[in-house]
Design an enzyme around this catalytic site. Sequence first.
Site, short mmCIF file in Angstrom:
data_model
loop_
_atom_site.label_atom_id
_atom_site.label_comp_id
_atom_site.label_asym_id
_atom_site.label_seq_id
_atom_site.Cartn_x
_atom_site.Cartn_y
_atom_site.Cartn_z
N GLY A 1 63.69 -40.26 4.59
CA GLY A 1 62.42 -40.59 3.95
C GLY A 1 62.24 -42.10 3.89
N GLY A 2 61.44 -42.51 2.92
CA GLY A 2 61.18 -43.94 2.76
C GLY A 2 62.43 -44.74 2.47
N GLY B 1 57.46 -68.46 32.91
CA GLY B 1 57.34 -68.33 31.47
C GLY B 1 58.68 -68.07 30.81
N ALA B 2 59.57 -67.41 31.54
CA ALA B 2 60.88 -67.11 30.96
C ALA B 2 61.71 -68.39 30.83
CB ALA B 2 61.60 -66.08 31.82
C1 HXC Z 1 68.03 -34.33 -6.02
C2 HXC Z 1 69.52 -33.82 -4.37
C3 HXC Z 1 68.72 -34.50 -3.43
C4 HXC Z 1 67.51 -35.10 -3.88
C5 HXC Z 1 70.44 -33.73 -2.42
N1 HXC Z 1 70.57 -33.36 -3.69
N2 HXC Z 1 69.33 -34.41 -2.23
N3 HXC Z 1 69.17 -33.75 -5.65
N4 HXC Z 1 67.22 -35.00 -5.18
N5 HXC Z 1 66.72 -35.77 -3.06
C6 HXC Z 1 71.64 -32.60 -4.29
C7 HXC Z 1 71.68 -31.16 -3.80
O1 HXC Z 1 70.79 -30.38 -4.55
C8 HXC Z 1 73.12 -30.80 -4.07
O2 HXC Z 1 73.25 -30.54 -5.44
C9 HXC Z 1 73.86 -32.09 -3.79
O3 HXC Z 1 72.88 -33.13 -3.88
C10 HXC Z 1 74.47 -32.14 -2.41
O4 HXC Z 1 73.46 -31.78 -1.47
P1 HXC Z 1 73.72 -30.69 -0.34
O5 HXC Z 1 72.38 -30.24 0.13
O6 HXC Z 1 74.66 -29.64 -0.85
O7 HXC Z 1 74.45 -31.55 0.75
P2 HXC Z 1 74.34 -31.44 2.32
O8 HXC Z 1 74.43 -30.02 2.75
O9 HXC Z 1 75.32 -32.41 2.86
O10 HXC Z 1 72.86 -31.95 2.68
C11 HXC Z 1 72.52 -33.24 2.41
C12 HXC Z 1 71.00 -33.44 2.62
C13 HXC Z 1 70.23 -32.37 1.80
C14 HXC Z 1 70.69 -33.31 4.10
C15 HXC Z 1 70.65 -34.85 2.19
O11 HXC Z 1 70.73 -32.38 0.48
C16 HXC Z 1 68.76 -32.62 1.76
O12 HXC Z 1 68.05 -32.34 2.73
N6 HXC Z 1 68.29 -33.17 0.65
C17 HXC Z 1 66.90 -33.45 0.45
C18 HXC Z 1 66.52 -34.65 1.22
C19 HXC Z 1 65.13 -35.05 0.95
O13 HXC Z 1 64.20 -34.37 1.39
N7 HXC Z 1 64.98 -36.07 0.12
C20 HXC Z 1 63.71 -36.57 -0.27
C21 HXC Z 1 63.26 -37.44 0.87
S1 HXC Z 1 61.75 -38.18 0.51
P3 HXC Z 1 74.27 -29.43 -6.01
O14 HXC Z 1 74.00 -29.42 -7.47
O15 HXC Z 1 73.93 -28.16 -5.32
O16 HXC Z 1 75.64 -29.92 -5.66
C22 HXC Z 1 62.23 -39.63 -0.08
C23 HXC Z 1 61.11 -40.47 -0.39
C24 HXC Z 1 61.58 -41.85 -0.57
O17 HXC Z 1 63.33 -39.95 -0.22
C25 HXC Z 1 60.42 -42.72 -0.53
C26 HXC Z 1 60.82 -44.12 -0.73
C27 HXC Z 1 59.66 -45.01 -0.55
#
Ligand code: HXC
Length: 534
Positions: A186-187, A421-422
Amino acid sequence: MKPVKPAPQEQAKKERAGAPSLARLRQMVETVMQGGGEKAVAAQKAKGKFTARERIHYLFDEGSFQETDLLVSTRCADFGLKEKNPPGDGVVTGFGTIAGREVCVFAQDFTVLGGSLGHAHAMKICKVMDLAYANRVPLIGLLDSGGARIQEGVDSLDGYAEIFFRNTKCSGVIPQISVILGPCAGGAVYSPALTDFIFMVEGISHMFVTGPDVVKAATGEDVSFDTLGGCKAHAVKSGVCHFVAASEPDCFRQVRELLSFLPQNRWEKPPRVANPDPVTRAIPLLEKMCEMDARKPYRIHHIIWQIADEHKFFEVHAGFAKNIVVGFMRMGGEAVGVVANNPGHFAGALDINSADKAARFIRFLNAFNIPVVTLTDVPGYWPGVAQEHGGIIRHGAKLLFAYSEATVPKVAVVIRKAYGGAYIAMSSKKLASDFNFSSPSAEIAVMGPAGAVEILYRRELAAAKTDEEKAALRAKLTAEYKERFASPYQTASTGSIDEVIEPGMLRTKIIRALRLLREKRIPGTHESRGNIPL
Ligand code: HXC
């Protein structure tokens, strides 16, 4: 009555626990130190990853790390977060020394809520960034996070914004290094992208704005994590990543090495090191290399290794836009940045990616008082519709801008050729280069002899009666053109080449020039300019 002396074991236990207040503190610290607990740590290890604290331990000098904000906790009451009280709110922050020099750090802890970024997590990072900025020390981010903490909603997005703002404020003021050690989605990818250098580790690091699932839903493309945002994708194709490591320890070794070339901030110079390599070391091999047919490919690294102190070159962005090579070395004990055309790839021609790569590197060097040494061996710009429509004019201009604005010492050498130019773009004299050298065999001209003859003598060649006659005339005219223009002497006669040198003396000449230029610019007196991502 004589007090009863406790048994030795009891006594030791009591002393270890200390006063009740101390015992309480120790208990609290101990709890946070566990991170997300045994199960989460085991899952982290199963992925071949270190924990946040192990990473800091590897990176910093033994025992030097001092943690800040260990006891900060979330204020978010939604989804039962407050009760869960995620240890350290999923990030370890603090400072310590690397090779004896102060550095600030944050390390996201994936074992705690997937290292996701909530409000308190973001504020911890911001606080350590402010510390680094105020105290003028480098900042390292160890990133391993699921991104914005979903439970905390817009608070976490605002947290990112605060980090991005500080990344920009710190840009060009203190070196900022991002190490990607897990997902970065994401961001969230934009904080690393705003910093000076990005490291990734094979197999565990991923960066993308939208993950494979979203890509599939939006475009129908089926792509794996690795193909979409792994090391290769970013080190070779996108150019987002500057360094790839085979493992985490290898990565931390590389980070330490990079830091050894950098000053602490824009008011300092990089540390000088003892140099056992003689300044006057002659390089006979260069005589042969400079004489080689100008169209023959070779890797410019062979020349860089020859001129560097102890033949050591620390390459940056090695996998991306290989037609230009950039990196750090030391000359006479001083850190310098090298920018060099690489005839071993695309004939060393300039194109969109190489212009971006070199321009950003030169701007970094200029921000941090590091001299630029340019090795020129360039046939021109890479031609074609893709380059023109891709914006070679816009991107190529960045290179001209970067060299022109740089006020650090600039020393350039034409190895075999510099056309059109280079020639101008590769730190030519009139872009305010301090010293411009050339080998005696170098061709410096508006264009290569073959092309020039076709344009200048089109009518004469058309008038030739037979093919043999045409070939003989072409050969004669080419030789004449070469003699007159394709040498360094016309350029030397105008002063745009300061000296035509014996190639074997290249190392000595560059170091002598850099010594004169040592005080050219007093660190910190230049206008502050950020190192905007290019
Ligand atoms: C809260 C989160 C989380 C999140 C992971 N966890 N991402 N909790 N917010 N964004 C938690 C899971 O619920 C899990 O909790 C623990 O962390 C470990 O994650 P797993 O999924 O078991 O790990 P893994 O299989 O290794 O997968 C990792 C992952 C996946 C690929 C990162 O967790 C995932 O896709 N997460 C969501 C990613 C996402 O979409 N993030 C938002 C992006 S948008 P438990 O309790 O079960 O252990 C964004 C906007 C930012 O970030 C903008 C900035 C400008």
